[in-house]
Design a protein around this motif. Structure first.
Motif, PDB file in Angstrom:
ATOM      1  N   PRO A   1       7.882  12.940  -2.903  1.00 23.52           N
ATOM      2  CA  PRO A   1       8.267  11.694  -2.235  1.00 23.52           C
ATOM      3  C   PRO A   1       9.644  11.231  -2.711  1.00 23.52           C
ATOM      4  O   PRO A   1       9.996  11.347  -3.872  1.00 23.52           O
ATOM      5  CB  PRO A   1       7.191  10.705  -2.664  1.00 23.52           C
ATOM      6  N   GLY A   2      10.409  10.712  -1.785  1.00 17.90           N
ATOM      7  CA  GLY A   2      11.744  10.242  -2.112  1.00 17.90           C
ATOM      8  C   GLY A   2      12.826  11.211  -1.679  1.00 17.90           C
ATOM      9  O   GLY A   2      13.984  10.843  -1.561  1.00 17.90           O
ATOM     10  N   PHE A   3      12.478  12.454  -1.441  1.00 18.28           N
ATOM     11  CA  PHE A   3      13.427  13.464  -0.958  1.00 18.28           C
ATOM     12  C   PHE A   3      12.951  13.882   0.419  1.00 18.28           C
ATOM     13  O   PHE A   3      12.125  14.770   0.564  1.00 18.28           O
ATOM     14  CB  PHE A   3      13.473  14.661  -1.915  1.00 18.28           C
TER      15      PHE A   3
ATOM     16  N   HIS B   1       0.805  -1.223   0.000  1.00 22.42           N
ATOM     17  CA  HIS B   1       0.000   0.000   0.000  1.00 22.42           C
ATOM     18  C   HIS B   1       0.840   1.277   0.000  1.00 22.42           C
ATOM     19  O   HIS B   1       0.303   2.372   0.096  1.00 22.42           O
ATOM     20  CB  HIS B   1      -0.950  -0.012   1.192  1.00 22.42           C
ATOM     21  N   ILE B   2       2.163   1.130  -0.100  1.00 23.64           N
ATOM     22  CA  ILE B   2       3.050   2.291  -0.197  1.00 23.64           C
ATOM     23  C   ILE B   2       3.843   2.146  -1.481  1.00 23.64           C
ATOM     24  O   ILE B   2       4.525   1.144  -1.687  1.00 23.64           O
ATOM     25  CB  ILE B   2       4.000   2.362   1.012  1.00 23.64           C
ATOM     26  N   SER B   3       3.765   3.130  -2.350  1.00 22.02           N
ATOM     27  CA  SER B   3       4.454   3.022  -3.637  1.00 22.02           C
ATOM     28  C   SER B   3       5.966   3.060  -3.448  1.00 22.02           C
ATOM     29  O   SER B   3       6.476   3.513  -2.428  1.00 22.02           O
ATOM     30  CB  SER B   3       4.003   4.142  -4.575  1.00 22.02           C
ATOM     31  N   SER B   4       6.677   2.602  -4.453  1.00 26.92           N
ATOM     32  CA  SER B   4       8.134   2.503  -4.372  1.00 26.92           C
ATOM     33  C   SER B   4       8.816   3.869  -4.406  1.00 26.92           C
ATOM     34  O   SER B   4      10.016   3.961  -4.169  1.00 26.92           O
ATOM     35  CB  SER B   4       8.660   1.626  -5.509  1.00 26.92           C
TER      36      SER B   4
ATOM     37  N   LEU C   1       7.239   6.350   7.739  1.00 23.31           N
ATOM     38  CA  LEU C   1       7.846   6.980   6.558  1.00 23.31           C
ATOM     39  C   LEU C   1       8.545   8.245   7.027  1.00 23.31           C
ATOM     40  O   LEU C   1       8.200   8.806   8.062  1.00 23.31           O
ATOM     41  CB  LEU C   1       6.783   7.396   5.547  1.00 23.31           C
ATOM     42  N   ASN C   2       9.502   8.710   6.260  1.00 23.92           N
ATOM     43  CA  ASN C   2      10.113   9.994   6.556  1.00 23.92           C
ATOM     44  C   ASN C   2       9.346  11.104   5.845  1.00 23.92           C
ATOM     45  O   ASN C   2       8.856  10.919   4.741  1.00 23.92           O
ATOM     46  CB  ASN C   2      11.575  10.010   6.125  1.00 23.92           C
ATOM     47  N   LEU C   3       9.265  12.244   6.513  1.00 22.21           N
ATOM     48  CA  LEU C   3       8.559  13.403   5.983  1.00 22.21           C
ATOM     49  C   LEU C   3       9.191  13.853   4.669  1.00 22.21           C
ATOM     50  O   LEU C   3      10.389  14.126   4.621  1.00 22.21           O
ATOM     51  CB  LEU C   3       8.606  14.545   6.996  1.00 22.21           C
ATOM     52  N   PRO C   4       8.418  13.904   3.591  1.00 20.21           N
ATOM     53  CA  PRO C   4       8.980  14.325   2.300  1.00 20.21           C
ATOM     54  C   PRO C   4       9.089  15.846   2.206  1.00 20.21           C
ATOM     55  O   PRO C   4       8.344  16.579   2.833  1.00 20.21           O
ATOM     56  CB  PRO C   4       7.966  13.795   1.289  1.00 20.21           C
ATOM     57  N   LEU C   5      10.041  16.293   1.401  1.00 17.62           N
ATOM     58  CA  LEU C   5      10.196  17.717   1.138  1.00 17.62           C
ATOM     59  C   LEU C   5       9.969  17.947  -0.354  1.00 17.62           C
ATOM     60  O   LEU C   5      10.799  17.579  -1.184  1.00 17.62           O
ATOM     61  CB  LEU C   5      11.592  18.186   1.543  1.00 17.62           C
ATOM     62  N   LEU C   6       8.827  18.462  -0.692  1.00 16.89           N
ATOM     63  CA  LEU C   6       8.377  18.825  -2.038  1.00 16.89           C
ATOM     64  C   LEU C   6       7.984  17.634  -2.920  1.00 16.89           C
ATOM     65  O   LEU C   6       7.123  17.777  -3.756  1.00 16.89           O
ATOM     66  CB  LEU C   6       9.377  19.703  -2.781  1.00 16.89           C
TER      67      LEU C   6
END
Length: 110
Positions: free
Chosen positions: A90-92, A58-61, A83-88
């Motif tokens: 997802p993935g960052f 249920h969480i995309s890659s 999850l870690n909080l994204p900045l602008l």
């Protein structure tokens, strides 16, 4: 009028970025909450390995390194997804954890 627009453009862009970040944070909280609920439901029936797989399904890659913890706690099967909080986008991420918790009545036979 064009000069006024050019003068206000940085502020308009700043507001758009701030709103986007708020939407992304809300989506991340919704995502981890749903993943934890689904993981707890599956884990209550099938056990730990299935719990982790259900959460990651249920969480995309695009999201960096979600962590999943599953286990029985009395009559409940609990799951915690982080999850870690994204900045602008997802993935960052900036390293601030967002946690979702889920629980379901344990249906496994002892």
């Amino acid at each position: 009028m064009a000069i006024e627009f050019v003068g206000m453009l940085p502020y308009i862009l700043l507001v758009v970025v701030a709103v986007w970040e708020c939407v992304l944070i809300g989506y991340a909280y919704s995502l981890v909450g749903n993943a934890a609920d689904e993981a707890a439901r599956v884990g209550a029936v099938h056990g730990g390995g299935a719990c982790r797989e259900a959460a990651l399904e249920h969480i995309s890659s695009g999201w960096d390194a979600p962590t999943v913890e599953c286990g029985a706690s009395g009559n409940l099967y609990k799951a915690r997804v982080t999850l870690n909080l994204p900045l602008l986008f997802p993935g960052f991420d900036i390293g601030v954890p967002i946690e979702g918790h889920g629980g379901s009545p344990n249906e496994q036979e002892d």
